[in-house]
Design a protein around this motif. Structure first.
Motif, PDB file in Angstrom:
ATOM      1  N   GLU A  91       0.834  -1.208   0.000  1.00 21.68           N
ATOM      2  CA  GLU A  91       0.000   0.000   0.000  1.00 21.68           C
ATOM      3  C   GLU A  91       0.863   1.251   0.000  1.00 21.68           C
ATOM      4  OE1 GLU A  91      -2.592  -0.223   3.323  1.00 21.68           O
ATOM      5  OE2 GLU A  91      -3.849  -1.807   2.480  1.00 21.68           O
ATOM      6  N   ALA A  92       1.901   1.263   0.837  1.00 18.35           N
ATOM      7  CA  ALA A  92       2.787   2.423   0.877  1.00 18.35           C
ATOM      8  C   ALA A  92       3.452   2.644  -0.477  1.00 18.35           C
ATOM      9  CB  ALA A  92       3.845   2.230   1.964  1.00 18.35           C
ATOM     10  N   PHE A  93       3.808   1.556  -1.140  1.00 19.64           N
ATOM     11  CA  PHE A  93       4.482   1.663  -2.435  1.00 19.64           C
ATOM     12  C   PHE A  93       3.572   2.276  -3.486  1.00 19.64           C
ATOM     13  CE2 PHE A  93       8.406   0.744  -4.397  1.00 19.64           C
ATOM     14  CZ  PHE A  93       8.165   0.423  -5.732  1.00 19.64           C
ATOM     15  N   GLU A  94       2.285   2.080  -3.353  1.00 17.71           N
ATOM     16  CA  GLU A  94       1.341   2.697  -4.284  1.00 17.71           C
ATOM     17  C   GLU A  94       1.358   4.219  -4.160  1.00 17.71           C
ATOM     18  OE1 GLU A  94      -0.744   1.394  -6.718  1.00 17.71           O
ATOM     19  OE2 GLU A  94       0.558  -0.352  -6.404  1.00 17.71           O
ATOM     20  N   HIS A  95       1.830   4.710  -3.029  1.00 20.35           N
ATOM     21  CA  HIS A  95       1.849   6.156  -2.781  1.00 20.35           C
ATOM     22  C   HIS A  95       3.281   6.655  -2.595  1.00 20.35           C
ATOM     23  CE1 HIS A  95      -2.528   6.062  -2.346  1.00 20.35           C
ATOM     24  NE2 HIS A  95      -2.358   4.972  -1.629  1.00 20.35           N
ATOM     25  N   ARG A  96       4.229   6.025  -3.288  1.00 18.07           N
ATOM     26  CA  ARG A  96       5.648   6.320  -3.100  1.00 18.07           C
ATOM     27  C   ARG A  96       6.050   7.675  -3.662  1.00 18.07           C
ATOM     28  NH1 ARG A  96       4.783   2.626  -6.948  1.00 18.07           N
ATOM     29  NH2 ARG A  96       5.627   2.896  -9.050  1.00 18.07           N
ATOM     30  N   ASP A  97       5.248   8.268  -4.549  1.00 24.77           N
ATOM     31  CA  ASP A  97       5.626   9.531  -5.165  1.00 24.77           C
ATOM     32  C   ASP A  97       5.408  10.735  -4.249  1.00 24.77           C
ATOM     33  OD1 ASP A  97       6.408   8.338  -7.514  1.00 24.77           O
ATOM     34  OD2 ASP A  97       4.449   8.523  -8.463  1.00 24.77           O
ATOM     35  N   PHE A  98       4.700  10.548  -3.144  1.00 21.46           N
ATOM     36  CA  PHE A  98       4.427  11.677  -2.259  1.00 21.46           C
ATOM     37  C   PHE A  98       5.662  11.889  -1.384  1.00 21.46           C
ATOM     38  CE2 PHE A  98       2.286  14.046   1.147  1.00 21.46           C
ATOM     39  CZ  PHE A  98       1.482  14.901   0.383  1.00 21.46           C
TER      40      PHE A  98
END
Length: 319
Positions: free
Chosen positions: A287-294
């Motif tokens: 899940e964190a990797f899905e939002h790694r660009d933030f």
């Protein structure tokens, strides 16, 4: 080892700096803003340390002491580029090139890029040929521009909401027995330790992770959480871990800091079994990797975390 053409080596380093402007960037303070400024000059003058006068058995140890000195010597990033080479001469055909490069301009993949380019450019310069690498590499400014372009997008807002939810009411700082005094009171020294896992154990870890649809990194993270639980008696834990953003932005041939820090918040309440804990870790990391660009610094700013010079915001352990 072998005959060294110092002039060709200096030109090689200069050519790499010409290709990668992040290595020629200084950081100026203008009001309350830090502004990067790229220097036009790309020539390199190698600092030299002649250790050949020492007894042969002492030269390598002297080179290691020199390396540690260079590692601990700070950069003044407003006045000097984040790239400091030193050539240690151990003998007529025995040299060590020491490179101190600030992390602001370099990640682990940058080392591969640097060595690959140096291995192509130096032989050409040594034999009087032009550099086989034409043009310039992808610019770090383009990466920064792409990150800024996401501001306000639907994807960014989804990531902002995700991190706000995961990190609401973050746990207090960990009191780790290895660091009993504040960082500001500790002497500036480096301590390292390493241990190799027996191959049979490493293979068992890989097999255990694979059976749960997880990676060995996820299994190691679960083991680290168990250790932290035991030594801190805490069930709500936050651990940071770095990820690369190169694949998303086509920056595989660039030098620079193309990484972000993600956070895993783990719940170890109820003393979960290993399989249960690994499943939780796997799902949370994915899940964190899905939002790694933030960017991590945006998380800190968005949550209005109080800053403390003695700790990293939001986490105290990096995997």
């Amino acid at each position: 080892h072998g005959a060294l053409d110092v002039s060709a080596l200096e030109r090689t380093l200069g050519e790499i700096l010409r290709r990668h402007d992040i290595l020629r960037t200084v950081y100026l303070l203008e009001g309350d803003r830090i502004v990067p400024a790229v220097r036009a000059e790309a020539s390199v003058r190698l600092a030299a340390a002649d250790l050949s006068c020492l007894p042969a058995g002492e030269r390598l140890a002297a080179a290691e002491r020199l390396a540690e000195t260079e590692l601990l010597r700070p950069f003044e990033l407003s006045a000097e580029i984040p790239f400091r080479p030193v050539l240690a001469r151990l003998g007529t055909e025995d040299h060590i090139l020491l490179l101190a490069i600030h992390h602001i301009a370099f990640d682990v993949t940058s080392e591969d890029v640097f060595l690959r380019e140096a291995s192509e450019i130096y032989p050409a310069f040594r034999t009087g040929r032009a550099s086989p690498l034409a043009g310039v590499a992808p610019r770090y400014a383009d990466f920064a521009r792409a990150q800024r372009a996401r501001a306000g997008s639907e994807g960014e807002e989804a990531s902002r909401a995700y991190w706000r939810n995961v990190l609401r009411d973050p746990p207090p700082a960990l009191e780790l027995p290895a660091n009993p005094e504040p960082r500001s009171a500790r002497p500036a020294r480096i301590r390292r330790g390493s241990r190799d896992l027996p191959e049979a154990l490493a293979e068992a870890v890989r097999g255990f992770a694979s059976a749960r649809g997880a990676t060995p990194f996820m299994a190691a993270m679960a083991a680290l959480l168990v250790l932290l639980r035991r030594i801190t008696d805490r069930e709500d834990l936050v651990v940071g871990f770095p990820v690369t953003l190169r694949d998303d932005l086509g920056s595989g041939d660039a030098i620079g800091l193309y990484t972000n820090t993600l956070l895993l918040r783990a719940d170890l309440s109820g003393n979960p079994e290993a399989c249960v804990l690994l499943d939780r870790v796997r799902d949370s990391i994915l899940e964190a990797f899905e939002h790694r660009d933030f960017p991590f610094e945006r998380i800190v700013a968005d949550l209005r975390v109080a800053r403390d010079p003695d700790r990293t915001p939001l986490f105290d352990v990096l995997m």
